[in-house]
Enzyme design. Structure first.
Site, short mmCIF file in Angstrom:
data_model
loop_
_atom_site.label_atom_id
_atom_site.label_comp_id
_atom_site.label_asym_id
_atom_site.label_seq_id
_atom_site.Cartn_x
_atom_site.Cartn_y
_atom_site.Cartn_z
N LYS A 1 -6.66 -4.94 -3.05
CA LYS A 1 -7.30 -5.59 -1.89
C LYS A 1 -8.33 -4.65 -1.28
O LYS A 1 -8.07 -3.46 -1.10
CB LYS A 1 -6.23 -5.99 -0.87
CG LYS A 1 -5.43 -4.84 -0.29
CD LYS A 1 -4.29 -5.38 0.55
CE LYS A 1 -3.51 -4.32 1.29
NZ LYS A 1 -4.23 -3.52 2.27
N CYS B 1 -2.03 -2.45 7.84
CA CYS B 1 -1.99 -3.39 6.71
C CYS B 1 -0.74 -4.27 6.71
O CYS B 1 -0.81 -5.43 6.26
CB CYS B 1 -2.15 -2.63 5.40
SG CYS B 1 -3.83 -1.98 5.24
N ASP C 1 0.79 -1.25 0.00
CA ASP C 1 0.00 0.00 0.00
C ASP C 1 0.82 1.29 0.00
O ASP C 1 0.46 2.26 0.69
CB ASP C 1 -0.95 0.02 1.21
CG ASP C 1 -1.93 -1.15 1.20
OD1 ASP C 1 -1.91 -1.94 0.25
OD2 ASP C 1 -2.71 -1.26 2.17
N GLU D 1 -4.66 -0.86 -1.28
CA GLU D 1 -5.96 -0.94 -0.62
C GLU D 1 -6.93 -0.03 -1.35
O GLU D 1 -6.61 1.12 -1.64
CB GLU D 1 -5.85 -0.49 0.85
CG GLU D 1 -7.20 -0.57 1.57
CD GLU D 1 -7.14 -0.15 3.04
OE1 GLU D 1 -6.03 -0.01 3.58
OE2 GLU D 1 -8.22 0.02 3.63
N VAL E 1 3.19 0.40 4.21
CA VAL E 1 2.46 1.14 5.24
C VAL E 1 1.05 0.57 5.38
O VAL E 1 0.49 0.04 4.44
CB VAL E 1 2.40 2.64 4.88
CG1 VAL E 1 3.79 3.23 4.83
CG2 VAL E 1 1.66 2.90 3.56
N THR E 2 0.46 0.75 6.59
CA THR E 2 1.14 1.20 7.79
C THR E 2 1.50 -0.02 8.64
O THR E 2 0.85 -1.06 8.54
CB THR E 2 0.24 2.15 8.63
OG1 THR E 2 -0.92 1.43 9.07
CG2 THR E 2 -0.19 3.37 7.84
N LYS F 1 -7.63 -4.83 4.91
CA LYS F 1 -6.32 -4.47 5.44
C LYS F 1 -5.29 -5.56 5.12
O LYS F 1 -4.15 -5.27 4.79
CB LYS F 1 -6.41 -4.24 6.96
CG LYS F 1 -7.43 -3.17 7.37
CD LYS F 1 -7.19 -1.84 6.70
CE LYS F 1 -8.18 -0.79 7.15
NZ LYS F 1 -8.17 0.41 6.29
C1 C5J Z 1 -3.06 0.58 5.58
C2 C5J Z 1 -4.78 1.81 6.75
N1 C5J Z 1 -2.59 0.39 4.36
N2 C5J Z 1 -3.95 2.25 7.68
N3 C5J Z 1 -4.33 1.06 5.69
O1 C5J Z 1 -2.40 0.35 6.57
O2 C5J Z 1 -5.95 2.08 6.82
#
Ligand code: C5J
Length: 225
Positions: free
Chosen positions: A134, A167, A29, A77, A162-163, A137
């Site tokens: 996706k 995820c 992501d 995401e 991240v993060t 997460k």
């Molecule tokens: C991810 C989020 N990619 N923090 N999504 O960690 O909502």
């Protein structure tokens, strides 16, 4: 270096060993929606600048992985434009005035095909690198990631992105339950919250590596060279 060479990386709780033929770099992501102003991360009240220190080490690792010709995959995401894969609970969570699907400066927030949903230019995927879209997460939920990895004979993953506590952690846990070994280079993952960065990594490596291994990209690059 033949793809069957056993490579040892200094890591915690103990050294991580992999062979290139069965190990992939999975970048989670690294999207404009999380790393640039005006996207999903900022909509949730976060300072997106906190994630940007991860870009340079990811670039170095990605360049090294590509130079070797080893397997690279990326995830994003996001949701379908008609929102049919967006759980109502996720839509309303946070009670923010702007939510997923609303129009922001980088297009509709967290929607596939919009500018904000795409991967940052610094880490843009090559046409040969699978991009896993996706809705959740975890990168395994409602995707073909497991099938792709199985088809390529992948058993181990270097997980970055991240993060850290959302995820990355969810994906590492999903991977762990599916039989993959995961190594997380700490400088290549980022959180909006310093305490979650630390705890997210400690949770992975605790209890003898209950979910996997934690290292630093310097250790990985040293082992590669
Ligand atoms: C991810 C989020 N990619 N923090 N999504 O960690 O909502």
């Amino acid at each position: 270096m033949p793809n069957s060479t056993l490579i040892t990386v200094a890591a915690e709780p103990y050294a991580f060993e992999f062979t290139p033929a069965t190990c992939a770099l999975l970048i989670i992501d690294m999207q404009r929606d999380f790393l640039e102003p005006g996207g999903f991360g900022e909509m949730l009240g976060n300072d997106v600048a906190k994630l940007r220190r991860t870009i340079a080490p990811n670039q170095q690792l990605l360049a090294a992985w590509r130079a070797k010709g080893w397997k690279v995959l990326h995830t994003r995401e996001g949701h379908r434009p008609d929102l049919s894969d967006l759980p109502p609970a996720k839509k309303v969570r946070g009670r923010s005035p702007m939510t997923i699907g609303d129009r922001g400066p980088m297009g509709r927030i967290l929607i596939r095909g919009e500018a904000g949903h795409d991967i940052i230019p610094e880490l843009y995927p090559l046409p040969t690198e699978p991009v896993i879209d996706k809705p959740g997460k975890g990168a395994f939920f409602a995707t073909d990631l497991h099938a792709i990895l199985q088809n390529c004979g992948i058993q181990q993953l270097i997980v970055t992105g991240v993060t850290t506590e959302v995820c990355v952690n969810t994906t590492v846990r999903e991977a762990n339950d599916r039989g993959y070994d995961c190594l997380v280079p700490a400088d290549c993952v980022g959180s909006y919250f310093p305490e979650f960065q630390d705890l997210g990594l400690r949770m992975i490596r605790a209890q003898g590596g209950i979910f996997g291994w934690v290292s630093h990209s310097d250790n990985l690059l040293a082992a590669l060279h």
